[in-house]
Design an enzyme around this catalytic site. Structure first.
Site, mmCIF file in Angstrom:
data_model
loop_
_atom_site.group_PDB
_atom_site.id
_atom_site.type_symbol
_atom_site.label_atom_id
_atom_site.label_comp_id
_atom_site.label_asym_id
_atom_site.label_seq_id
_atom_site.Cartn_x
_atom_site.Cartn_y
_atom_site.Cartn_z
ATOM 1 N N CYS A 187 0.876 -1.182 0.000
ATOM 2 C CA CYS A 187 0.000 0.000 0.000
ATOM 3 C C CYS A 187 0.914 1.233 0.000
ATOM 4 O O CYS A 187 2.126 1.117 0.240
ATOM 5 C CB CYS A 187 -0.884 0.004 1.244
ATOM 6 S SG CYS A 187 0.083 0.146 2.761
ATOM 7 N N GLU B 274 -0.095 0.664 16.203
ATOM 8 C CA GLU B 274 -0.939 1.797 15.772
ATOM 9 C C GLU B 274 -1.896 2.211 16.906
ATOM 10 O O GLU B 274 -2.105 3.401 17.156
ATOM 11 C CB GLU B 274 -1.737 1.403 14.523
ATOM 12 C CG GLU B 274 -2.534 2.577 13.975
ATOM 13 C CD GLU B 274 -3.429 2.190 12.811
ATOM 14 O OE1 GLU B 274 -3.082 1.274 12.037
ATOM 15 O OE2 GLU B 274 -4.498 2.815 12.676
HETATM 16 S S1 SF4 Z 1 -3.253 2.989 6.956
HETATM 17 FE FE1 SF4 Z 1 -1.845 1.243 6.965
HETATM 18 S S2 SF4 Z 1 -2.677 -0.156 5.412
HETATM 19 FE FE2 SF4 Z 1 -3.635 1.863 5.050
HETATM 20 S S3 SF4 Z 1 -2.339 2.872 3.523
HETATM 21 FE FE3 SF4 Z 1 -1.588 3.489 5.546
HETATM 22 S S4 SF4 Z 1 0.046 2.008 6.058
HETATM 23 FE FE4 SF4 Z 1 -1.174 1.125 4.381
#
Ligand code: SF4
Length: 276
Positions: free
Chosen positions: A12, A124
């Site tokens: 991503c 996170e």
């Molecule tokens: S929130 Fe996490 S999964 Fe979504 S784009 Fe950002 S790093 Fe990637």
């Protein structure tokens, strides 16, 4: 046997940025420290270690050089520690995580009881808790069913939680609170990945999911395939592929988490085809 690659695969944008920033830091010739594994993928960790990147769990472990903050973000007190040490810092926190941190802080500042959908120990969520230390973290229906009645409740989510769980939590909190404020912080990239997994499930009964065992979004893909009645195998590399999983299959699906490099998926595809 046909190996069906999911429509959405590879890094991503948040993971891509974190890896690129770490690699760029190594070009400076200074010592580079990742505060926690930069992304939850063993191959990437090995690649960065080969370039001399050290993984530390606290800023105090770095005596000189550069500290790179990973995509999952950090609590404000950890950021203050880095600043107090006077170290150069590269912030690779994903923009979507920064957005979730901003909303979490806003809810706490406005006096809402903050509810975070997520896994308490996930980095996170640890980062989000730094902005709302009294927040309640829930992950399952059993946990949110135990929430007390509230006057003012505010809901956010760890980015990789499934959207259906977020909707169900919000519906429940609406019933137990007088006032409700919601910020949907589920990552749209992981939602797209989950849609791609569902598409695969419609075409085959066996799905191979590739990604770190500690990667939340990868584990979510495995859960999703199993919830849809499919057989799902979670592996980190091609070497883990078992011939018995493929025996007698006409086709299998293949999908990776958001921190799984495309080259790892292609290695798995090649080995699966060779084994069949
Ligand atoms: S929130 Fe996490 S999964 Fe979504 S784009 Fe950002 S790093 Fe990637």
């Amino acid at each position: 046997m046909e190996v069906l690659l999911a429509r959405e695969n590879g890094f991503c944008f948040g993971v891509k940025k974190a890896v690129e920033l770490t690699e760029a830091a190594t070009e400076t010739g200074r010592s580079v420290h990742n505060l926690g594994q930069v992304v939850h993928n063993p191959k990437i960790s090995e690649r960065l270690a080969a370039r001399g990147v050290k993984v530390i769990s606290d800023p105090s472990e770095a005596k000189d050089g550069i500290i790179v903050i990973r995509a999952h973000g950090i609590p404000p007190e950890t950021r203050a520690k880095i600043e107090a040490q006077g170290m150069e810092c590269i912030d690779a926190t994903c923009s979507l995580v920064l957005r979730a941190q901003r909303f979490t802080k806003q809810l706490a500042d406005e006096g809402y009881t903050v509810i975070i959908l997520g896994t308490r120990e996930h980095p996170e969520v640890v980062g989000l808790l730094g902005f709302a230390p009294n927040a309640k973290v829930v992950e399952t229906k059993e946990e949110w069913d135990r929430l007390p009645k509230m006057k003012r409740a505010g809901v956010v989510s760890q980015s990789t939680q499934p959207p259906w769980a977020f909707t169900a939590l919000v519906a429940h909190v609406a019933e137990i609170s007088q006032e409700l404020k919601v910020f949907n912080t589920v990552c749209p990239v992981t939602v797209k990945r989950q849609h791609a997994a569902t598409e695969l499930s419609e075409r085959t009964d066996t799905i191979i999911v590739v990604g770190g065992k500690n990667s939340a979004n990868t584990r979510e893909l495995v859960n999703l395939a199993r919830m849809q009645g499919r057989t799902a195998y979670h592996i980190e590399s091609a070497a883990e592929l078992e011939p018995a999983w493929l025996a007698g299959k006409e086709r299998v699906g293949l999908i990776g988490g958001c921190s799984t490099p495309m080259e790892t998926l292609l290695e798995v595809k090649e080995r699966a085809e060779a084994l069949s």
